[in-house]
Write an enzyme that holds these catalytic residues in place. Structure first.
Site, short mmCIF file in Angstrom:
data_model
loop_
_atom_site.label_atom_id
_atom_site.label_comp_id
_atom_site.label_asym_id
_atom_site.label_seq_id
_atom_site.Cartn_x
_atom_site.Cartn_y
_atom_site.Cartn_z
N HIS A 81 -9.19 -3.81 -2.35
CA HIS A 81 -8.15 -3.05 -1.14
C HIS A 81 -8.40 -1.54 -1.15
O HIS A 81 -8.59 -0.65 -0.20
CB HIS A 81 -6.69 -3.28 -1.80
N GLU A 82 -8.89 -0.80 -2.51
CA GLU A 82 -9.10 0.32 -2.42
C GLU A 82 -10.52 0.63 -1.86
O GLU A 82 -10.49 1.91 -1.31
CB GLU A 82 -9.07 0.91 -4.01
N CYS A 139 0.90 -1.27 0.07
CA CYS A 139 0.15 -0.13 0.27
C CYS A 139 0.90 1.30 0.23
O CYS A 139 1.90 1.33 0.72
CB CYS A 139 -1.00 -0.19 1.38
N HIS A 159 -10.20 1.08 1.59
CA HIS A 159 -9.56 2.52 2.06
C HIS A 159 -10.91 3.60 2.34
O HIS A 159 -11.07 4.48 3.25
CB HIS A 159 -8.71 3.39 1.03
#
Length: 175
Positions: free
Chosen positions: A138-139, A96, A142
């Site tokens: 993953h994004e 990341c 966030h």
């Protein structure tokens, strides 16, 4: 275009839950362009807006082609994403831009289907598998204030915290 500062763990900003994008104006387009420039300059394949201090539900993913080059025309601009479907399970080694220098295996869905808007507010649907599916998850994490290190086992999390402490003791070791 401008390079933006990437926010690093353990900043509390990364724990912010991002808000829906409602204005798809010129300022918004500039933010997307600046995010892309920042992501490429940082050698990343994905970037969520919160990683550059923008608490908006927008992210970019730009996977390299077989020649290893990232082409802007391949960049996915994913705004206000929602999962429609998830399938299977896959272990994938992740890193990341907000947690530089640390890579660890994380369990993710193998396939995902999302609904999102593009930069012009047009609703689209995307089915993805393997690396693209992992990057999307993953994004989107966030956007919800979640980092990949939050998904580690207790043992791996302790290893991460120890490495982070060592890095902070010896800042000259930072790359």
């Amino acid at each position: 275009m401008a390079l933006l500062e990437i926010i690093h763990y353990p900043s509390k900003i990364l724990r912010t839950i991002s808000k829906e994008v409602v204005s798809f104006d010129a300022k918004f387009h500039q933010q997307l362009d600046d995010m892309h420039e920042t992501m490429i300059a940082s050698e990343g394949i994905g970037l969520a807006a919160i990683q550059v201090g923008l608490p908006l539900r927008m992210l970019l993913i730009n996977l390299p082609r077989e020649d290893g080059v990232q082409h802007k025309e391949d960049c996915l601009e994913i705004i206000n994403p929602k999962f429609i479907e998830t399938k299977g399970s896959i272990m994938f080694k992740e890193g990341c831009l907000s947690v530089p220098g640390f890579y660890e295996e994380v369990e993710r869905f193998e396939k995902v289907k999302i609904e999102y808007q593009n930069r012009f507010a047009k609703v689209k649907v995307l089915e993805a598998s393997e690396l693209l599916a992992v990057a999307i998850q993953h994004e989107i994490d966030h956007l919800n204030g979640v980092l990949f290190v939050d998904k580690l086992s207790i043992l791996k999390r302790k290893k991460f915290e120890k490495e982070l402490k060592e890095l902070n003791k010896n800042p000259k070791n930072k790359s």
